[in-house]
Design an enzyme around this catalytic site. Structure first.
Site, PDB file in Angstrom:
ATOM      1  N   GLY A  46       1.115  -1.569  -0.050  1.00 50.93           N
ATOM      2  CA  GLY A  46       0.445   0.071   0.181  1.00 50.93           C
ATOM      3  C   GLY A  46       0.933   1.013   0.229  1.00 50.93           C
ATOM      4  O   GLY A  46       2.179   0.983   0.409  1.00 50.93           O
ATOM      5  N   GLN A  51       3.124   9.841   1.244  1.00 49.84           N
ATOM      6  CA  GLN A  51       3.956   9.243   1.138  1.00 49.84           C
ATOM      7  C   GLN A  51       4.991   9.684   0.549  1.00 49.84           C
ATOM      8  O   GLN A  51       5.932   9.437  -0.010  1.00 49.84           O
ATOM      9  CB  GLN A  51       3.869   7.844   1.514  1.00 49.84           C
ATOM     10  N   CYS A  88       6.822  -0.717   6.823  1.00 54.77           N
ATOM     11  CA  CYS A  88       6.087   0.936   5.857  1.00 54.77           C
ATOM     12  C   CYS A  88       6.716   1.716   4.610  1.00 54.77           C
ATOM     13  O   CYS A  88       7.682   1.050   5.274  1.00 54.77           O
ATOM     14  CB  CYS A  88       5.601   2.344   6.775  1.00 54.77           C
ATOM     15  N   LEU A  89       6.366   1.427   3.592  1.00 53.01           N
ATOM     16  CA  LEU A  89       7.561   2.195   2.615  1.00 53.01           C
ATOM     17  C   LEU A  89       8.483   3.075   3.404  1.00 53.01           C
ATOM     18  O   LEU A  89       9.145   3.871   2.456  1.00 53.01           O
ATOM     19  CB  LEU A  89       7.078   2.219   1.479  1.00 53.01           C
ATOM     20  N   HIS A 130      -3.912   0.990   7.986  1.00 56.37           N
ATOM     21  CA  HIS A 130      -2.348   1.542   7.489  1.00 56.37           C
ATOM     22  C   HIS A 130      -2.791   2.816   6.928  1.00 56.37           C
ATOM     23  O   HIS A 130      -1.935   4.180   7.432  1.00 56.37           O
ATOM     24  CB  HIS A 130      -1.378   0.600   7.573  1.00 56.37           C
ATOM     25  N   GLU A 131      -3.054   2.823   5.624  1.00 50.76           N
ATOM     26  CA  GLU A 131      -3.186   3.662   4.805  1.00 50.76           C
ATOM     27  C   GLU A 131      -4.523   4.330   4.946  1.00 50.76           C
ATOM     28  O   GLU A 131      -3.432   6.094   4.468  1.00 50.76           O
ATOM     29  CB  GLU A 131      -3.622   3.100   3.297  1.00 50.76           C
ATOM     30  N   HIS A 134      -2.372   7.082   7.611  1.00 47.98           N
ATOM     31  CA  HIS A 134      -1.725   7.704   6.775  1.00 47.98           C
ATOM     32  C   HIS A 134      -2.169   9.264   6.593  1.00 47.98           C
ATOM     33  O   HIS A 134      -2.016  10.096   6.439  1.00 47.98           O
ATOM     34  CB  HIS A 134      -0.726   7.256   5.260  1.00 47.98           C
TER      35      HIS A 134
HETATM   36 ZN    ZN Z   1       2.820   2.932   5.624  1.00 45.44          ZN
END
Ligand code: ZN
Length: 156
Positions: A46, A51, A88-89, A130-131, A134
């Site tokens: 995701g 991000q 997480c990226l 999670h997304e 963000h």
């Molecule tokens: Zn993330």
């Protein structure tokens, strides 16, 4: 195909609340395609617009069943509980244990700005939560039980 630079923890853009998307245009379509490319390149499941430095309520998810585009998503129902590893990226090389709902219903707009409801269980529920976090400026690191730990970089 364009890979965008992923903002990392400590960048203030990741702690801001994103704005609703009111209309679809070419610029936003390009953003969505770039977000998908960036997510796949990073081997993530995701990615949310902040991000890549854009404060819009847009996220993409793919847990292996094909891409899902989320615009102005909102969790409308959640139940159950799952506890598992999350990463997480924007927090490279780290992971931690987070408890999330095991099942969620999310109201969202599609890329064509049509309202729909997506249901997710297990990994998909985790990725959706999670997304969406963000988009409200929240990172999973604040939900981690027992601290973050190092993970080996993914091999491809
Ligand atoms: Zn993330």
């Amino acid at each position: 195909m364009a890979i965008r630079k992923i903002r990392e923890i400590g960048d203030e853009v990741l702690s801001k609340r994103c704005k609703e998307v009111t209309k679809m245009n070419l610029r936003t379509k390009i953003l969505i395609n770039d977000m998908l490319d960036t997510m796949y390149e990073g081997m993530g499941v995701g990615l949310a617009a902040p991000q890549v430095g854009i404060l819009k309520r847009i996220a993409v998810v793919d847990i292996g069943d094909g891409p899902i585009v989320l615009i102005n998503p909102e969790v409308i129902k959640e139940d159950g509980e799952q506890t598992g590893e999350e990463g997480c990226l924007s927090v490279p090389g780290k992971a931690g244990v987070v408890t999330r709902p095991n099942h969620v219903k999310v109201r969202t707009l599609t890329e064509d700005m049509e309202e729909t409801v997506i249901e997710g269980e297990e990994l998909l529920a985790r990725a959706l939560c999670h997304e969406i976090d963000h988009l409200d400026g929240k990172l999973y690191v604040n939900l981690v039980e027992g601290g973050l730990h190092d993970v080996e970089p993914a091999e491809d």
